[in-house]
Design a protein around this motif. Structure first.
Motif, short mmCIF file in Angstrom:
data_model
loop_
_atom_site.label_atom_id
_atom_site.label_comp_id
_atom_site.label_asym_id
_atom_site.label_seq_id
_atom_site.Cartn_x
_atom_site.Cartn_y
_atom_site.Cartn_z
N ILE A 81 0.84 -1.20 0.00
CA ILE A 81 0.00 0.00 0.00
C ILE A 81 0.87 1.25 0.00
N TYR A 82 0.45 2.23 -0.77
CA TYR A 82 1.20 3.48 -0.79
C TYR A 82 0.94 4.28 0.48
N TYR A 83 1.92 5.05 0.88
CA TYR A 83 1.79 5.95 2.04
C TYR A 83 1.40 7.31 1.48
N SER A 84 0.16 7.71 1.72
CA SER A 84 -0.37 8.92 1.10
C SER A 84 0.28 10.18 1.65
N VAL A 85 0.46 11.13 0.75
CA VAL A 85 0.98 12.46 1.12
C VAL A 85 0.15 13.52 0.41
N GLY A 86 0.17 14.72 0.96
CA GLY A 86 -0.51 15.86 0.33
C GLY A 86 -1.98 15.59 0.12
N ASP A 87 -2.44 15.84 -1.10
CA ASP A 87 -3.87 15.69 -1.38
C ASP A 87 -4.22 14.36 -2.05
N GLU A 88 -3.33 13.36 -1.91
CA GLU A 88 -3.65 12.01 -2.39
C GLU A 88 -4.76 11.44 -1.51
N ILE A 89 -5.48 10.46 -2.04
CA ILE A 89 -6.48 9.77 -1.23
C ILE A 89 -5.76 9.11 -0.06
N SER A 90 -6.23 9.40 1.13
CA SER A 90 -5.54 8.97 2.34
C SER A 90 -5.57 7.46 2.52
N THR A 91 -4.43 6.93 2.91
CA THR A 91 -4.32 5.50 3.23
C THR A 91 -4.01 5.28 4.71
N MET A 92 -3.99 6.35 5.49
CA MET A 92 -3.56 6.24 6.89
C MET A 92 -4.42 5.28 7.71
N LEU A 148 -2.57 -8.37 -1.90
CA LEU A 148 -3.32 -7.21 -2.37
C LEU A 148 -2.38 -6.02 -2.51
N CYS A 149 -2.50 -5.33 -3.64
CA CYS A 149 -1.77 -4.07 -3.85
C CYS A 149 -2.80 -2.94 -3.90
N ILE A 150 -2.61 -1.93 -3.07
CA ILE A 150 -3.48 -0.76 -3.06
C ILE A 150 -2.67 0.38 -3.66
N ILE A 151 -3.17 0.91 -4.79
CA ILE A 151 -2.38 1.72 -5.70
C ILE A 151 -2.98 3.12 -5.83
N PRO A 152 -2.15 4.15 -5.87
CA PRO A 152 -2.66 5.51 -6.05
C PRO A 152 -2.96 5.82 -7.51
N SER A 153 -3.74 6.88 -7.74
CA SER A 153 -3.98 7.34 -9.10
C SER A 153 -4.39 8.80 -9.10
N ALA A 168 -0.85 -10.61 -7.07
CA ALA A 168 -1.79 -10.04 -6.10
C ALA A 168 -2.92 -9.29 -6.80
N LYS A 169 -4.06 -9.24 -6.13
CA LYS A 169 -5.18 -8.42 -6.59
C LYS A 169 -4.72 -6.97 -6.56
N LYS A 170 -5.08 -6.22 -7.60
CA LYS A 170 -4.65 -4.83 -7.73
C LYS A 170 -5.85 -3.92 -7.57
N MET A 171 -5.85 -3.11 -6.52
CA MET A 171 -6.95 -2.22 -6.16
C MET A 171 -6.46 -0.78 -6.27
N VAL A 172 -7.11 0.02 -7.13
CA VAL A 172 -6.71 1.41 -7.30
C VAL A 172 -7.73 2.30 -6.60
N ASP A 222 1.33 -0.43 -19.74
CA ASP A 222 0.58 -0.05 -18.54
C ASP A 222 -0.17 -1.25 -17.98
N ILE A 223 -0.12 -1.41 -16.68
CA ILE A 223 -0.76 -2.53 -16.00
C ILE A 223 -2.15 -2.10 -15.52
N CYS A 224 -3.16 -2.90 -15.85
CA CYS A 224 -4.52 -2.62 -15.42
C CYS A 224 -4.74 -3.12 -13.99
N CYS A 225 -5.57 -2.40 -13.27
CA CYS A 225 -5.96 -2.82 -11.93
C CYS A 225 -7.24 -3.64 -12.02
#
Length: 176
Positions: free
Chosen positions: A38-49, A108-113, A139-143, A160-163
């Motif tokens: 999972i990505y660690y969100s920063v700024g105005d990205e969708i929060s993953t905290m 599971l991969c949780i991916i930003p966009s 792994a399942k890819k969740m965007v 490009d890899i599809c989620c």
């Protein structure tokens, strides 16, 4: 897309983050996973905290990206946000003491966009890190994508890899 994301009012951003988080936490792909990337969100990205916090409390292995040489990315296990001691591109990363987890060990991969489409194509920041990393895992890819940036179609290239799943504040879509 960056400008559109930056213009969202704080109240709307908080609502979107809260709804997306609730949908992720309730989804079987998340609930059944043992090892997440999972990505660690920063700024105005969708929060993953809250997702990271829930995963750690639930005993899941939580891996966060670390940029490596050659524009590669590795999945490094953390036990708390205090393990994020390094930084690339202004994003906190796992320290060198964190264990690298093989991509084939991820569930599971949780991916930003910035934006994505209904086929699961995502628009990132152009570095290609996820496009180089994701082919290495089954792994399942969740965007995560705000509903106002979910498009009928976005530009994409053959590499490009599809989620598999697109999570917005309104719904979880299976990529078509």
């Amino acid at each position: 897309m960056l400008q559109l994301r930056g213009e969202i009012l704080e109240e709307q951003r908080a609502f979107t983050d809260q709804e997306i988080t609730a949908r992720v936490l309730a989804h079987p792909a998340y609930r059944q996973s043992e090892t997440i990337f999972i990505y660690y969100s920063v700024g105005d990205e969708i929060s993953t905290m809250e997702i990271i916090d829930d995963a750690l409390k639930s005993g899941k292995t939580v891996c966060v990206p670390r940029c490596e040489k050659g524009r590669q990315m590795s999945a490094c296990a953390i036990t708390s946000p205090q393990d994020l001691t390094e930084e690339s591109y202004g994003i906190p990363e796992p320290g060198l003491h964190c264990t690298v987890i093989a991509p084939d060990q991820l569930d599971l991969c949780i991916i930003p966009s910035l934006a994505c489409d209904f086929e699961g194509h995502r628009m990132g920041y152009g570095g290609g890190y996820y496009d180089r990393f994701l082919p290495k895992t089954m792994a399942k890819k969740m965007v995560l994508c705000a509903g106002d940036r979910l498009m009928e179609e976005i530009p994409h290239e053959a590499h490009d890899i599809c989620c598999d799943l697109i999570v917005t504040e309104n719904e979880v879509y299976a990529a078509i």
